[in-house]
Design an enzyme around this catalytic site. Structure first.
Site, short mmCIF file in Angstrom:
data_model
loop_
_atom_site.label_atom_id
_atom_site.label_comp_id
_atom_site.label_asym_id
_atom_site.label_seq_id
_atom_site.Cartn_x
_atom_site.Cartn_y
_atom_site.Cartn_z
N SER A 133 0.81 -1.22 0.00
CA SER A 133 0.00 0.00 0.00
C SER A 133 0.84 1.27 0.00
O SER A 133 0.44 2.28 -0.59
CB SER A 133 -0.93 0.02 1.21
OG SER A 133 -1.71 -1.15 1.27
N HIS A 184 0.59 4.55 4.93
CA HIS A 184 -0.03 5.21 3.78
C HIS A 184 0.44 6.67 3.67
O HIS A 184 0.73 7.15 2.57
CB HIS A 184 -1.55 5.16 3.91
CG HIS A 184 -2.11 3.79 3.78
ND1 HIS A 184 -3.45 3.51 3.91
CD2 HIS A 184 -1.52 2.59 3.52
CE1 HIS A 184 -3.65 2.21 3.74
NE2 HIS A 184 -2.49 1.64 3.51
#
Length: 249
Positions: A133, A184
């Protein structure tokens, strides 16, 4: 050949590096599933990477997915961002993927280091995460900078396209509280860092040198840590905290 109207399965030939990344992550997931590995075997945390210097985990954690849904989200997102390869070329796409992976790891551990001076020190020190991610968010951010001046319909409001990664970050955190917010965010920072030209010095030559040093560092740290290759021998240590890196598309 009319690529725009070609079947989706044929599109893989048009984006070989994207296909290679997706195929590698899927193959690694299969080995993880086959060997019944868990977060603690391959995941990364501040304690593992900085305190214990198990640098090899920065690589295994970035390419590993424990959950099939997690893998599906990230690989679908990677495929949606495949046009970055068309813009840059296949080799440059792979180079920037490595740069994003390394930069997101650095920013992630820097943020965790700062958080060690807060009441959440124990959590940030021991939380174990896996997933692609961080790189996905970096690519999303980099691509958003190419469409400046445009806006994106995001639920009930519009946001500038170059701010859409932050909107996605917040929305993902609300919908799936267990996701790795710091991971993230680190990917977003890496994407802006690259997109704003702050890595102008990091050309192909220096990227290759860093890649070689990084590979040697991972191999040496694996040897020094006394660990076996995770796909061969499974650790029996129990995890403390763990974090999924699920990515909202």
């Amino acid at each position: 050949m009319d690529w725009d109207n070609a079947p989706e399965i044929v599109q893989w030939l048009r984006f070989p590096s994207t296909a290679f990344v997706i195929g590698s992550c899927c193959g690694i997931w299969y080995l993880i599933w086959k060997n019944r590995l868990d977060y603690i075997d391959l995941g990364s945390s501040y304690r593992f990477v900085v305190t214990e210097r198990q640098w090899w985990r920065t690589l295994t954690a970035s390419l590993s997915h424990i959950n099939l849904v997690h893998l599906g989200f990230n690989m679908f997102s990677t495929w949606q961002l495949r046009h970055a390869e068309q813009i840059l070329g296949s080799l440059e796409y792979l180079r920037l993927t490595f740069v994003f992976l390394l930069m997101s790891v650095i920013f992630q551990n820097l943020i965790h280091h700062l958080l060690l001076r807060t009441p959440s020190a124990d959590y940030t020190h021991n939380t174990v995460g896996v997933g692609f991610s961080c790189v996905v968010f970096a690519w999303m951010t980099w691509m958003s900078l190419l469409t400046s001046g445009q806006s994106l319909d995001f639920l009930f409001f519009r946001v500038p396209y170059n701010m859409s990664p932050f909107a996605s970050l917040i929305f993902t955190q609300i919908m799936i509280p267990r996701v790795d917010f710091i991971g993230h965010l680190s990917g977003i920072i890496a994407g802006y860092w690259q997109g704003w030209g702050l890595n102008a010095w990091l050309d192909g030559f220096w990227s290759l040198q860093i890649f070689i040093l990084y590979t040697l560092g991972c191999a040496c740290s694996l040897h020094w840590s006394g660990k076996e290759i995770p796909f061969v021998k499974v650790s029996t240590e129990e995890p403390t905290q763990r974090s999924d890196g699920l990515q909202h598309v």
